[in-house]
Design a protein around this motif. Structure first.
Motif, PDB file in Angstrom:
ATOM      1  N   LEU A  76       0.809  -1.230   0.000  1.00  0.00           N
ATOM      2  CA  LEU A  76       0.000   0.000   0.000  1.00  0.00           C
ATOM      3  C   LEU A  76       0.833   1.267   0.000  1.00  0.00           C
ATOM      4  O   LEU A  76       0.298   2.353  -0.267  1.00  0.00           O
ATOM      5  CB  LEU A  76      -0.939  -0.006   1.218  1.00  0.00           C
ATOM      6  CG  LEU A  76      -1.978  -1.127   1.247  1.00  0.00           C
ATOM      7  CD1 LEU A  76      -2.806  -1.047   2.522  1.00  0.00           C
ATOM      8  CD2 LEU A  76      -2.893  -1.061   0.029  1.00  0.00           C
ATOM      9  N   THR A  79      -0.237   4.996   1.018  1.00  0.00           N
ATOM     10  CA  THR A  79      -1.668   4.987   1.352  1.00  0.00           C
ATOM     11  C   THR A  79      -1.980   4.056   2.530  1.00  0.00           C
ATOM     12  O   THR A  79      -3.156   3.851   2.849  1.00  0.00           O
ATOM     13  CB  THR A  79      -2.488   4.526   0.125  1.00  0.00           C
ATOM     14  OG1 THR A  79      -2.133   3.170  -0.208  1.00  0.00           O
ATOM     15  CG2 THR A  79      -2.238   5.425  -1.075  1.00  0.00           C
ATOM     16  N   THR A  80      -0.948   3.524   3.169  1.00  0.00           N
ATOM     17  CA  THR A  80      -1.156   2.555   4.245  1.00  0.00           C
ATOM     18  C   THR A  80      -2.029   3.106   5.356  1.00  0.00           C
ATOM     19  O   THR A  80      -2.952   2.429   5.837  1.00  0.00           O
ATOM     20  CB  THR A  80       0.197   2.104   4.824  1.00  0.00           C
ATOM     21  OG1 THR A  80       0.990   1.509   3.792  1.00  0.00           O
ATOM     22  CG2 THR A  80      -0.019   1.094   5.941  1.00  0.00           C
ATOM     23  N   ARG A  82      -4.385   5.190   5.369  1.00  0.00           N
ATOM     24  CA  ARG A  82      -5.801   5.303   5.013  1.00  0.00           C
ATOM     25  C   ARG A  82      -6.527   3.966   5.163  1.00  0.00           C
ATOM     26  O   ARG A  82      -7.695   3.932   5.555  1.00  0.00           O
ATOM     27  CB  ARG A  82      -5.930   5.797   3.576  1.00  0.00           C
ATOM     28  CG  ARG A  82      -7.380   6.030   3.123  1.00  0.00           C
ATOM     29  CD  ARG A  82      -7.446   6.269   1.617  1.00  0.00           C
ATOM     30  NE  ARG A  82      -6.516   7.288   1.192  1.00  0.00           N
ATOM     31  CZ  ARG A  82      -6.227   7.541  -0.086  1.00  0.00           C
ATOM     32  NH1 ARG A  82      -6.789   6.809  -1.046  1.00  0.00           N
ATOM     33  NH2 ARG A  82      -5.363   8.489  -0.402  1.00  0.00           N
ATOM     34  N   TYR A  83      -5.842   2.887   4.845  1.00  0.00           N
ATOM     35  CA  TYR A  83      -6.509   1.576   4.819  1.00  0.00           C
ATOM     36  C   TYR A  83      -6.180   0.688   6.021  1.00  0.00           C
ATOM     37  O   TYR A  83      -6.704  -0.417   6.116  1.00  0.00           O
ATOM     38  CB  TYR A  83      -6.144   0.841   3.525  1.00  0.00           C
ATOM     39  CG  TYR A  83      -6.635   1.536   2.287  1.00  0.00           C
ATOM     40  CD1 TYR A  83      -7.976   1.463   1.904  1.00  0.00           C
ATOM     41  CD2 TYR A  83      -5.772   2.299   1.502  1.00  0.00           C
ATOM     42  CE1 TYR A  83      -8.429   2.111   0.769  1.00  0.00           C
ATOM     43  CE2 TYR A  83      -6.225   2.946   0.361  1.00  0.00           C
ATOM     44  CZ  TYR A  83      -7.553   2.857   0.003  1.00  0.00           C
ATOM     45  OH  TYR A  83      -7.998   3.508  -1.126  1.00  0.00           O
ATOM     46  N   PHE A  86      -9.185  -0.788   8.153  1.00  0.00           N
ATOM     47  CA  PHE A  86      -9.904  -1.880   7.491  1.00  0.00           C
ATOM     48  C   PHE A  86      -9.107  -3.170   7.531  1.00  0.00           C
ATOM     49  O   PHE A  86      -9.596  -4.208   7.999  1.00  0.00           O
ATOM     50  CB  PHE A  86     -10.209  -1.480   6.046  1.00  0.00           C
ATOM     51  CG  PHE A  86     -10.806  -2.582   5.207  1.00  0.00           C
ATOM     52  CD1 PHE A  86     -12.154  -2.870   5.270  1.00  0.00           C
ATOM     53  CD2 PHE A  86     -10.004  -3.339   4.357  1.00  0.00           C
ATOM     54  CE1 PHE A  86     -12.703  -3.893   4.502  1.00  0.00           C
ATOM     55  CE2 PHE A  86     -10.541  -4.362   3.586  1.00  0.00           C
ATOM     56  CZ  PHE A  86     -11.899  -4.632   3.664  1.00  0.00           C
ATOM     57  N   MET A 125     -13.874  -2.697  -2.724  1.00  0.00           N
ATOM     58  CA  MET A 125     -12.996  -1.620  -2.252  1.00  0.00           C
ATOM     59  C   MET A 125     -11.923  -1.305  -3.287  1.00  0.00           C
ATOM     60  O   MET A 125     -11.617  -0.130  -3.549  1.00  0.00           O
ATOM     61  CB  MET A 125     -12.341  -2.003  -0.927  1.00  0.00           C
ATOM     62  CG  MET A 125     -11.246  -1.047  -0.499  1.00  0.00           C
ATOM     63  SD  MET A 125     -10.496  -1.458   1.078  1.00  0.00           S
ATOM     64  CE  MET A 125     -11.730  -0.782   2.183  1.00  0.00           C
ATOM     65  N   SER A 129     -11.890   2.246  -5.102  1.00  0.00           N
ATOM     66  CA  SER A 129     -10.717   3.100  -4.893  1.00  0.00           C
ATOM     67  C   SER A 129     -10.086   3.489  -6.222  1.00  0.00           C
ATOM     68  O   SER A 129      -9.637   4.628  -6.401  1.00  0.00           O
ATOM     69  CB  SER A 129      -9.690   2.381  -4.011  1.00  0.00           C
ATOM     70  OG  SER A 129     -10.224   2.093  -2.740  1.00  0.00           O
ATOM     71  N   SER A 225      -4.078  -6.577  -0.448  1.00  0.00           N
ATOM     72  CA  SER A 225      -3.391  -5.281  -0.356  1.00  0.00           C
ATOM     73  C   SER A 225      -2.530  -5.023  -1.589  1.00  0.00           C
ATOM     74  O   SER A 225      -2.347  -3.873  -1.996  1.00  0.00           O
ATOM     75  CB  SER A 225      -2.536  -5.225   0.917  1.00  0.00           C
ATOM     76  OG  SER A 225      -1.538  -6.236   0.911  1.00  0.00           O
ATOM     77  N   LEU A 228      -4.949  -3.824  -4.307  1.00  0.00           N
ATOM     78  CA  LEU A 228      -5.393  -2.477  -3.940  1.00  0.00           C
ATOM     79  C   LEU A 228      -4.270  -1.473  -4.149  1.00  0.00           C
ATOM     80  O   LEU A 228      -4.509  -0.372  -4.666  1.00  0.00           O
ATOM     81  CB  LEU A 228      -5.861  -2.470  -2.480  1.00  0.00           C
ATOM     82  CG  LEU A 228      -6.340  -1.126  -1.942  1.00  0.00           C
ATOM     83  CD1 LEU A 228      -7.529  -0.604  -2.734  1.00  0.00           C
ATOM     84  CD2 LEU A 228      -6.683  -1.233  -0.457  1.00  0.00           C
TER      85      LEU A 228
END
Length: 237
Positions: A76, A79-80, A82-83, A86, A125, A129, A225, A228
């Motif tokens: 990620l 952006t780690t 942010r997620y 979850f 997701m 995204s 991940s 994503l």
């Protein structure tokens, strides 16, 4: 009544009958327990003195956080943060649910519909995204690259992700449960006195419940991940 003996609960509403399998009941119970745990741990972390070394529950939570980062941060990237709520919540809950076989309960991940729900949630997701980042038009354009003739294959590739995640997790967890049950049955028939069972069953549970449960959790969320991250990470552009 022993909870392990309850295979399902039926709820009758007029002419409609809702059957809840034991695997789903286990997951719902875990949701309640972890909701309380996260609330309690959050309060402890807020009250902790940042100038002192963490200890007790705060230290355990920091180690869990570092473990989650190890699983998803490499995919990620920036952006780690942010997620992480979850992925962190689901990683912890799936890991614990994969270990419920140690206490004689049915693993939630041995239910294919449960795994499909998790995989579809992750897939939605990823797609959402990607659309939010680049727009629907750009996302549709990606499916036609490198040439429009490959569009059907690209679509199949996108749809294969939730199916792959579902069946991989389901197959490995269910296979472990079945093999363990068969071995227990065999031991009961050929060695009712129990000495053979005391020798073999610890190794069975170490592999099928602990090792396999941990590995399957790692694989599921590493793949999730990764895909994503391919859509949301700037380094992937």
């Amino acid at each position: 009544m022993d909870p392990a003996m309850i295979s399902a609960i039926e709820i009758h509403l007029g002419g409609f009958t809702l059957e809840i399998q034991q695997s789903i009941l286990v997951w719902l119970i875990l949701c309640v327990l972890f909701a309380f745990f996260f609330w309690f741990a959050g309060r402890k972390i807020e009250q902790a003195d940042p100038s002192r070394a963490p200890k007790g529950l705060v230290y355990v939570c920091e180690e869990i956080y570092n473990l989650i980062l190890y699983v998803v941060q490499g995919n990620l990237k920036e952006t780690t943060a942010r997620y992480i709520p979850f992925f962190g919540t689901l990683i912890i809950m799936m890991l614990v649910s994969n270990l419920t076989g140690l206490v004689g309960l049915q693993n939630p991940t041995s239910n294919v519909s449960f795994n499909a729900t998790l995989a579809l949630t992750l897939w939605v997701m990823i797609q959402g995204s990607a659309i939010r980042k680049a727009g629907l038009k750009a996302r549709m354009k990606e499916l036609t690259e490198p040439m429009w003739l490959l569009t059907p294959l690209n679509i199949i590739g996108e749809l294969a992700l939730p199916i792959s995640l579902t069946m991989r997790l389901f197959g490995n967890i269910l296979a472990g449960s079945i093999i363990t049950m068969l071995v227990y049955t065999l031991i009961k028939n050929i060695a009712p006195w129990g000495y053979l069972g005391l020798t073999l069953t610890p190794f069975l549970h170490m592999y099928f419940d602990i090792f396999s449960g941990v590995i399957q959790t790692y694989i599921f969320f590493t793949l999730g991940s990764y895909f994503l991250g391919q859509q949301v990470s700037k380094e992937a552009d």
